[in-house]
Design an enzyme around this catalytic site. Structure first.
Site, PDB file in Angstrom:
ATOM      1  N   HIS A 192      70.341  10.501  42.056  1.00 16.13           N
ATOM      2  CA  HIS A 192      70.879  11.787  42.490  1.00 16.13           C
ATOM      3  C   HIS A 192      70.796  11.866  43.997  1.00 16.13           C
ATOM      4  O   HIS A 192      69.825  11.397  44.595  1.00 16.13           O
ATOM      5  CB  HIS A 192      70.106  12.944  41.842  1.00 16.13           C
ATOM      6  N   ASP A 251      72.446  14.580  33.587  1.00 15.25           N
ATOM      7  CA  ASP A 251      73.576  14.151  32.764  1.00 15.25           C
ATOM      8  C   ASP A 251      73.178  13.151  31.686  1.00 15.25           C
ATOM      9  O   ASP A 251      73.809  13.077  30.636  1.00 15.25           O
ATOM     10  CB  ASP A 251      74.662  13.508  33.642  1.00 15.25           C
TER      11      ASP A 251
END
Length: 371
Positions: free
Chosen positions: A257, A308
């Site tokens: 991320h 996710d």
């Protein structure tokens, strides 16, 4: 000027909505762990829009306003029935439907703060109805009308399947909605703010955000994770598949991320829910494959899973079509988009960054006959 590719590390605005500090995500100062375990999505919507949790009367009022605004115009349903179902992605349908929805709102172009708040209520209420209606229509089924006696999470699952969802399904979906509600200046939220900073309307801002979320490097990642799990198929195939990806330097979706260095704090909640749901639905292999993939990837790269990664197996276990994963992200993230849109209006300045020019130097025009 200093150029920072992708605006990484650039602070573009101030905001009182959410923060990411030292790998801790908060909504208005509330740790995401606290909210994920205790709050309803309706409470989170109120928190993001008002910067405080509602009391009982305020929560009942917001819940009632959402329930009373969930129905969508028949024209949108008729429009969906005109689509070539085999070629239209649900995110494209949602993007168009939100823009279309603005044509049926008498206050669409009214820019007073009270009117913008009422539009926020309508958009938040109608997004789940739009997504579920499209899902059913493309299967040859009629949309299911929302029920005023169900909460936001339960209504979505009910409108999707036509059956009242179980308590564990409502709990899982509510938790996913809370975890995805806002995330500081992510790509879609920044897009929404750039759009409305021109004093464009709320519908344009949300439509712009959906366009940004549609990309696989943002909202589309969870759909890509499920595609990967389906391709792997079984636990014994995980190692050769992942090792092959790593050897070819291919991106493995659901890991890493931009703003987290030691892991996405939201991931652990969906990991626990994935274990519970896949066991209950008799599909533990999806959780087991996910854990094995996580072990392999993190042993070779400092890339822990993000939100996710485990949301894919959670949504799959709830019986949700894989290409609906990103529209569901939008159903939740709309609460954050709308909070940021309202905040941008309250303290607006046109967002207009600069670019470092890298083209040729000064040139002189030559008539076309001499070129």
């Amino acid at each position: 000027m200093t150029v920072t590719k992708g605006l990484e590390g650039i602070v573009a605005t101030t905001s009182s909505i959410s923060s990411i500090i030292d790998d801790t995500l908060t909504y208005v100062g509330y740790n995401i762990d606290d909210l994920a375990e205790n709050a309803t999505f309706e409470e989170v919507i109120y928190l993001l829009w008002h910067r405080r949790l509602p009391n009982k009367v305020e929560l009942e009022d917001l819940t009632s306003q959402i329930a009373n605004n969930m129905e969508i115009p028949q024209a949108i349903i008729d429009h969906f029935k005109m689509y070539d179902i085999k070629t239209v992605h649900p995110m494209a349908a949602l993007r168009t439907a939100i823009s279309f929805l603005g044509l049926y709102d008498e206050e669409a172009e009214v820019m007073e703060s009270d009117a913008n708040y009422r539009k926020a209520i309508r958009i938040q209420a109608k997004i789940p109805t739009i997504v579920t209606a499209f899902s059913r229509i493309r299967k040859g089924l009629e949309p299911v009308a929302p029920r005023k006696d169900l909460n936001f999470a339960a209504n979505f699952l009910y409108m999707l399947s036509g059956e009242e969802p179980s308590e564990i399904a409502i709990e899982a979906f509510n938790k996913a909605l809370v975890l995805h509600a806002d995330h500081e200046l992510n790509a879609s939220t920044f897009t929404a703010r750039v759009c409305v900073a021109t004093l464009s309307d709320v519908y344009s801002g949300v439509t712009s955000a959906i366009g940004a979320l549609k990309g696989p490097l943002h909202g589309g990642a969870n759909e890509a994770v499920m595609k990967m799990l389906s391709e792997i198929g079984s636990l014994e195939n995980v190692e050769p598949y992942i090792n092959g990806k790593l050897a070819n330097k291919e991106k493995i979706m659901g890991f890493g991320h931009r703003v987290y260095r030691n892991g996405d704090p939201r991931a652990k909640h969906l990991k626990a829910m994935s274990k519970k749901l896949t066991t209950l639905t008799g599909q533990p292999e999806y959780y087991e494959m996910s854990v094995k993939i996580e072990e392999l990837v993190t042993s070779k790269k400092p890339l822990p899973p993000n939100v996710d990664f485990y949301s894919a197996s959670v949504y799959h276990s709830l019986g949700i079509d894989h290409d609906l994963f990103t529209p569901i992200f939008a159903v939740s993230r709309a609460s954050g988009w709308l909070a940021h849109i309202l905040e941008q209006y309250d303290n607006n300045r046109l967002i207009r960054p600069r670019a470092e020019y890298t083209g040729p130097g000064m040139q002189t025009y030559v008539p076309v006959e001499e070129r």
